[in-house]
Design a protein around this motif. Structure first.
Motif, PDB file in Angstrom:
ATOM      1  N   HIS A  10     -15.562 -19.372 -38.470  1.00 62.22           N
ATOM      2  CA  HIS A  10     -15.299 -20.949 -38.196  1.00 62.22           C
ATOM      3  C   HIS A  10     -13.975 -21.077 -37.900  1.00 62.22           C
ATOM      4  N   TYR A  11     -13.029 -20.542 -38.788  1.00 63.31           N
ATOM      5  CA  TYR A  11     -11.486 -20.690 -38.506  1.00 63.31           C
ATOM      6  C   TYR A  11     -11.094 -19.871 -37.355  1.00 63.31           C
ATOM      7  N   LEU A  12     -11.584 -18.715 -37.081  1.00 64.68           N
ATOM      8  CA  LEU A  12     -11.180 -17.926 -35.924  1.00 64.68           C
ATOM      9  C   LEU A  12     -11.598 -18.718 -34.623  1.00 64.68           C
ATOM     10  N   GLN A  13     -12.674 -19.245 -34.440  1.00 61.74           N
ATOM     11  CA  GLN A  13     -13.075 -20.288 -33.432  1.00 61.74           C
ATOM     12  C   GLN A  13     -12.188 -21.557 -33.380  1.00 61.74           C
ATOM     13  N   MET A  14     -11.739 -21.925 -34.344  1.00 54.90           N
ATOM     14  CA  MET A  14     -11.037 -23.251 -34.247  1.00 54.90           C
ATOM     15  C   MET A  14      -9.557 -22.748 -33.828  1.00 54.90           C
ATOM     16  N   VAL A  15      -8.985 -21.577 -34.163  1.00 50.76           N
ATOM     17  CA  VAL A  15      -7.698 -21.220 -33.629  1.00 50.76           C
ATOM     18  C   VAL A  15      -8.060 -20.749 -32.333  1.00 50.76           C
ATOM     19  N   GLN A  16      -8.984 -20.158 -31.778  1.00 51.03           N
ATOM     20  CA  GLN A  16      -8.926 -19.786 -30.405  1.00 51.03           C
ATOM     21  C   GLN A  16      -9.461 -21.027 -29.736  1.00 51.03           C
ATOM     22  N   ASP A  17      -9.778 -21.951 -29.960  1.00 53.25           N
ATOM     23  CA  ASP A  17     -10.240 -23.139 -29.276  1.00 53.25           C
ATOM     24  C   ASP A  17      -8.528 -23.923 -29.301  1.00 53.25           C
ATOM     25  N   ARG A  18      -7.852 -24.035 -30.254  1.00 54.27           N
ATOM     26  CA  ARG A  18      -6.444 -24.406 -30.040  1.00 54.27           C
ATOM     27  C   ARG A  18      -5.564 -23.698 -28.886  1.00 54.27           C
ATOM     28  N   ILE A  19      -5.940 -22.323 -29.151  1.00 55.68           N
ATOM     29  CA  ILE A  19      -4.973 -21.770 -28.039  1.00 55.68           C
ATOM     30  C   ILE A  19      -5.699 -21.905 -26.599  1.00 55.68           C
ATOM     31  N   VAL A  21      -6.737 -24.654 -25.742  1.00 61.27           N
ATOM     32  CA  VAL A  21      -6.311 -26.259 -25.207  1.00 61.27           C
ATOM     33  C   VAL A  21      -4.981 -26.338 -25.018  1.00 61.27           C
ATOM     34  N   PHE A  22      -4.069 -25.526 -25.642  1.00 61.04           N
ATOM     35  CA  PHE A  22      -2.534 -25.259 -25.432  1.00 61.04           C
ATOM     36  C   PHE A  22      -2.272 -24.821 -23.897  1.00 61.04           C
ATOM     37  N   ARG A  23      -3.138 -23.494 -23.805  1.00 64.54           N
ATOM     38  CA  ARG A  23      -2.778 -22.757 -22.499  1.00 64.54           C
ATOM     39  C   ARG A  23      -3.291 -23.785 -21.293  1.00 64.54           C
ATOM     40  N   ASP A  24      -4.205 -24.483 -21.505  1.00 59.08           N
ATOM     41  CA  ASP A  24      -4.713 -25.568 -20.328  1.00 59.08           C
ATOM     42  C   ASP A  24      -3.857 -26.533 -19.891  1.00 59.08           C
ATOM     43  N   LYS A  64       2.539 -20.485 -29.432  1.00 54.63           N
ATOM     44  CA  LYS A  64       2.899 -19.158 -30.165  1.00 54.63           C
ATOM     45  C   LYS A  64       2.415 -19.061 -31.644  1.00 54.63           C
ATOM     46  N   GLU A  65       2.577 -20.382 -32.314  1.00 49.98           N
ATOM     47  CA  GLU A  65       1.865 -20.510 -33.745  1.00 49.98           C
ATOM     48  C   GLU A  65       0.592 -20.226 -33.918  1.00 49.98           C
ATOM     49  N   ALA A  66      -0.291 -20.713 -32.777  1.00 49.61           N
ATOM     50  CA  ALA A  66      -1.722 -20.350 -32.906  1.00 49.61           C
ATOM     51  C   ALA A  66      -2.027 -19.173 -32.660  1.00 49.61           C
ATOM     52  N   ILE A  67      -1.228 -18.398 -31.878  1.00 48.85           N
ATOM     53  CA  ILE A  67      -1.438 -16.970 -31.350  1.00 48.85           C
ATOM     54  C   ILE A  67      -1.181 -16.105 -32.625  1.00 48.85           C
ATOM     55  N   THR A  68       0.097 -16.438 -33.360  1.00 43.23           N
ATOM     56  CA  THR A  68       0.200 -15.760 -34.663  1.00 43.23           C
ATOM     57  C   THR A  68      -0.767 -15.964 -35.769  1.00 43.23           C
ATOM     58  N   GLN A  69      -1.481 -17.311 -35.908  1.00 46.35           N
ATOM     59  CA  GLN A  69      -2.390 -17.402 -36.889  1.00 46.35           C
ATOM     60  C   GLN A  69      -3.597 -16.543 -36.610  1.00 46.35           C
ATOM     61  N   LYS A  70      -3.952 -16.486 -35.221  1.00 49.54           N
ATOM     62  CA  LYS A  70      -5.130 -15.681 -34.649  1.00 49.54           C
ATOM     63  C   LYS A  70      -5.110 -14.302 -35.229  1.00 49.54           C
ATOM     64  N   ALA A  71      -3.774 -13.755 -34.851  1.00 47.44           N
ATOM     65  CA  ALA A  71      -3.289 -12.343 -35.187  1.00 47.44           C
ATOM     66  C   ALA A  71      -3.735 -11.976 -36.626  1.00 47.44           C
ATOM     67  N   ILE A  72      -3.348 -13.082 -37.464  1.00 50.85           N
ATOM     68  CA  ILE A  72      -3.480 -12.800 -38.879  1.00 50.85           C
ATOM     69  C   ILE A  72      -5.044 -12.739 -39.278  1.00 50.85           C
TER      70      ILE A  72
END
Length: 149
Positions: A10-19, A21-24, A64-72
């Motif tokens: 769920h958290y992985l999907q949440m962070v990916q969705d944020r990524i 949205v920001f890219r769009d 960048k923050e969301a990508i860092t969170q996803k990497a973790i």
């Protein structure tokens, strides 16, 4: 899928969705600035472009923050269980479910509230490395670790 794996997913999907949205949003701003550059001239035009650029920088930092969170999150093996609390542990303390990963919004899975927190946070740093039964106090609140997954 275990409860902890559901939380992680769920958290992985949440962070990916944020990524996404920001890219769009960044793409839309880039497109708007190109279209605006063709149309107008003068001080208003320069101000609008400057504002778009500032907004784009803010979005880029959030991306960048969301990508860092996803990497973790990507580094965490949600199927792994340990006796000692590590990054990726699901801890129950004082009836509260805590997922040590990155600081993210509270979610509910199967009717149970989960708080994701960073191991570097005050509460997270007290939990790291400890086991069931460990007791500690933060801001006059007494905590007891009830379970670790």
């Amino acid at each position: 899928m275990t409860f902890k794996q559901k939380i992680h997913s769920h958290y992985l999907q949440m962070v990916q969705d944020r990524i996404d949205v920001f890219r769009d949003m960044i793409s839309a701003l880039t497109e708007d600035s190109k279209n605006d550059a063709k149309g107008s001239a003068g001080d208003k035009h320069e101000t609008a472009l400057s504002m778009m650029h500032i907004e784009q920088e803010k979005l880029t930092n959030k991306l960048k923050e969301a990508i860092t969170q996803k990497a973790i999150l990507d580094k965490i093996d949600a199927s792994k269980t340990t006796e000692n609390i590590i990054s990726g542990s699901l801890v129950k303390a004082n009836g509260i479910h805590l997922y040590l990963s990155v600081a993210l919004p509270k979610i509910a899975i199967d009717g149970i509230n989960i708080i994701a927190l960073s191991p570097q946070s005050p509460l997270g740093s007290h939990l790291m490395g400890n086991k069931v039964g460990f007791q500690f106090e933060i801001n006059k609140t007494h905590y007891t670790i009830e379970s670790v997954e």
